[in-house]
Scaffold this active site. Sequence first.
Site, PDB file in Angstrom:
ATOM      1  N   CYS A   1       0.807  -1.228   0.000  1.00 54.14           N
ATOM      2  CA  CYS A   1       0.000   0.000   0.000  1.00 54.14           C
ATOM      3  C   CYS A   1       0.839   1.277   0.000  1.00 54.14           C
ATOM      4  O   CYS A   1       0.866   2.007  -0.984  1.00 54.14           O
ATOM      5  CB  CYS A   1      -0.931   0.001   1.208  1.00 54.14           C
ATOM      6  SG  CYS A   1      -2.141  -1.312   1.143  1.00 54.14           S
TER       7      CYS A   1
HETATM    8  N1  LIG Z   1      -2.762  -5.861   1.991  1.00 53.83           N
HETATM    9  C1  LIG Z   1      -3.205  -4.759   2.550  1.00 53.83           C
HETATM   10  O1  LIG Z   1      -2.839  -4.436   3.676  1.00 53.83           O
HETATM   11  C2  LIG Z   1      -4.189  -3.848   1.845  1.00 53.83           C
HETATM   12  C3  LIG Z   1      -4.878  -2.887   2.598  1.00 53.83           C
HETATM   13  C4  LIG Z   1      -5.789  -2.059   1.975  1.00 53.83           C
HETATM   14  C5  LIG Z   1      -5.968  -2.158   0.601  1.00 53.83           C
HETATM   15  N2  LIG Z   1      -5.269  -3.074  -0.125  1.00 53.83           N
HETATM   16  C6  LIG Z   1      -5.522  -3.153  -1.563  1.00 53.83           C
HETATM   17  O2  LIG Z   1      -6.348  -4.277  -1.826  1.00 53.83           O
HETATM   18  C7  LIG Z   1      -6.017  -4.868  -3.085  1.00 53.83           C
HETATM   19  C8  LIG Z   1      -5.662  -6.336  -2.884  1.00 53.83           C
HETATM   20  O3  LIG Z   1      -4.512  -6.408  -2.068  1.00 53.83           O
HETATM   21  P1  LIG Z   1      -4.099  -7.734  -1.299  1.00 53.83           P
HETATM   22  O4  LIG Z   1      -3.042  -7.334  -0.332  1.00 53.83           O
HETATM   23  O5  LIG Z   1      -5.314  -8.428  -0.796  1.00 53.83           O
HETATM   24  O6  LIG Z   1      -3.449  -8.566  -2.500  1.00 53.83           O
HETATM   25  P2  LIG Z   1      -3.132 -10.154  -2.507  1.00 53.83           P
HETATM   26  O7  LIG Z   1      -2.076 -10.333  -3.536  1.00 53.83           O
HETATM   27  O8  LIG Z   1      -2.923 -10.638  -1.117  1.00 53.83           O
HETATM   28  O9  LIG Z   1      -4.485 -10.803  -3.017  1.00 53.83           O
HETATM   29  C9  LIG Z   1      -4.984 -10.623  -4.297  1.00 53.83           C
HETATM   30  C10 LIG Z   1      -5.492 -11.961  -4.803  1.00 53.83           C
HETATM   31  O10 LIG Z   1      -6.094 -11.747  -6.072  1.00 53.83           O
HETATM   32  C11 LIG Z   1      -5.825 -12.907  -6.873  1.00 53.83           C
HETATM   33  N3  LIG Z   1      -6.038 -12.524  -8.261  1.00 53.83           N
HETATM   34  C12 LIG Z   1      -5.236 -11.827  -9.096  1.00 53.83           C
HETATM   35  N4  LIG Z   1      -5.818 -11.660 -10.279  1.00 53.83           N
HETATM   36  C13 LIG Z   1      -7.021 -12.264 -10.214  1.00 53.83           C
HETATM   37  C14 LIG Z   1      -8.106 -12.425 -11.108  1.00 53.83           C
HETATM   38  N5  LIG Z   1      -8.074 -11.907 -12.352  1.00 53.83           N
HETATM   39  N6  LIG Z   1      -9.180 -13.137 -10.705  1.00 53.83           N
HETATM   40  C15 LIG Z   1      -9.242 -13.651  -9.454  1.00 53.83           C
HETATM   41  N7  LIG Z   1      -8.262 -13.524  -8.553  1.00 53.83           N
HETATM   42  C16 LIG Z   1      -7.169 -12.825  -8.918  1.00 53.83           C
HETATM   43  C17 LIG Z   1      -4.415 -13.278  -6.512  1.00 53.83           C
HETATM   44  O11 LIG Z   1      -4.146 -14.629  -6.822  1.00 53.83           O
HETATM   45  C18 LIG Z   1      -4.413 -13.010  -4.999  1.00 53.83           C
HETATM   46  O12 LIG Z   1      -4.756 -14.155  -4.251  1.00 53.83           O
HETATM   47  C19 LIG Z   1      -4.877  -4.021  -3.641  1.00 53.83           C
HETATM   48  O13 LIG Z   1      -5.397  -3.034  -4.472  1.00 53.83           O
HETATM   49  C20 LIG Z   1      -4.287  -3.377  -2.412  1.00 53.83           C
HETATM   50  O14 LIG Z   1      -3.641  -2.150  -2.706  1.00 53.83           O
HETATM   51  C21 LIG Z   1      -4.394  -3.953   0.477  1.00 53.83           C
END
Ligand SMILES: NC(=O)c1ccc[n+]([C@@H]2O[C@H](COP(=O)([O-])OP(=O)(O)OC[C@H]3O[C@@H](n4cnc5c(N)ncnc54)[C@H](O)[C@@H]3O)[C@@H](O)[C@H]2O)c1
Length: 437
Positions: free
Chosen positions: A274
């Site tokens: 992030c």
């Molecule tokens: N991790 C954090 O602390 C956090 C906090 C707030 C916001 N975010 C935001 O949330 C979003 C997700 O982050 P995250 O940390 O959960 O990522 P992550 O990588 O942990 O999870 C994302 C998941 O999406 C899957 N994926 C990718 N492409 C796909 C598709 N086309 N269809 C289905 N699944 C698919 C991946 O395999 C993965 O398991 C990002 O935009 C991030 O900036 C993250």
Amino acid sequence: MTIKEQLIEMFSNRQAKVAVIGLGYVGLPLAVEAAKAGYQVIGIEVDSNKVNLVNQGKNYIGDVKDEELNQLVSNGKLRATLDYSEIQNVEVVAITVPTPLNKTGDPDMQFIVSALDKMEPFVHQGMLVTLESTTYPGTTNELMVPQLTRNGLKIGVDIFASFSPERVDPGNPIYHTQNTPKVVGGSTSDCCEVAISFYQTVIQNVVRVSSATAAEMVKLYENTFRAINIGLVNELAIICDVLGTDVWEIVNAAATKPFGFMPFYPGPGLGGHCIPIDPSYLAWKLRFHNYRAKFIELATEINGHMPEYVIQRIIRIFNNLQRSVKGSKILLMGMAYKADIDDVRESPALDVMILLKKLGATVDYYDPHVPSIREENHSIQSIALTSDKLNEYDLVVITTDHKKVDYQLVIDHSKLIFDTRNALQKLGYKGNNVIKL
Ligand SMILES: NC(=O)c1ccc[n+]([C@@H]2O[C@H](COP(=O)([O-])OP(=O)(O)OC[C@H]3O[C@@H](n4cnc5c(N)ncnc54)[C@H](O)[C@@H]3O)[C@@H](O)[C@H]2O)c1
């Protein structure tokens, strides 16, 4: 009854089915909360390993409780699939896929684009699609809505779109998905009403903003605020070093002011999915308007330079001993980007490791949350922390301050410690084998 009214009723009696696309740090906790709220939930993933784990009731995200996931899966409330066609049977789709940067530092929208492409054939009348991935202002209305309405559906009438940023703070013992207030903005006012009605059934406190773009901006402002303040305190660490003062003493004393001040702490750089990334989404969008986001650029530069700064300090430590980094043996304590989690994405400890190796040091790491990492094409394992092993290193660098670490052992058996997190002083240790950032 209008479609909007039908959906709102289906939320209130939990007849609606929910799909969460992307079961990562954000998606899996959201899927669990929606299932706990009484919905039938399907997680759609591209990673078959995650699909299998969820369907076996096996948890892989720190903030999710193992028993809770297991119970929801065995009760049939939650399951996972690789199959996007399930979307034809759901009323809510929440998109929680990654939004990284590409090699040139610009937004990499491939995951959102691919999720929208794959779901497009199954988009139907009577659904809410809510984007939760952090992204540039305008994504919901400029990228998502045109694709959702390509088959002739009317936005705000047949189909509803919203943006609701996820604010999860992995490892936070108090705030998690359900009790962190959720900001929601819709593409139209009716879209917002539908989205609010859904989120109110899952999240304790929902905050309405005027549009999807406003909701996108809220998230970027929150994370830019953090990136800039971390940049400021990282520069303060450099300034304090120049002036021979202790940055930790300054920050901790300033934090006693009961109003108008919020402490941020320095470290070896920014990490996670992030804070190092999100401000660049905003800066990128502004470049289309010939505007340079100057605070963001400066904070990105200072924070990005911190691993190099840590290396300079390490070189100075060795120089004072009339030795070189080349040929030395160094242990990094902590590979995760922050305390008490297992996430190594963008972790500055990785940069410190690479830079030290380039200088000719032998570098190992210890992290109780990260048993192994991949560097280029090979895997590196965390060492086991023993007194004999600690004795082998010329320098131990504390790069993450996990609670699980036995710091007494580190203190007792390390010749020299460079503490970039103030982990030892927090424990009350002020020994003379410790150099602080
Ligand atoms: N991790 C954090 O602390 C956090 C906090 C707030 C916001 N975010 C935001 O949330 C979003 C997700 O982050 P995250 O940390 O959960 O990522 P992550 O990588 O942990 O999870 C994302 C998941 O999406 C899957 N994926 C990718 N492409 C796909 C598709 N086309 N269809 C289905 N699944 C698919 C991946 O395999 C993965 O398991 C990002 O935009 C991030 O900036 C993250």
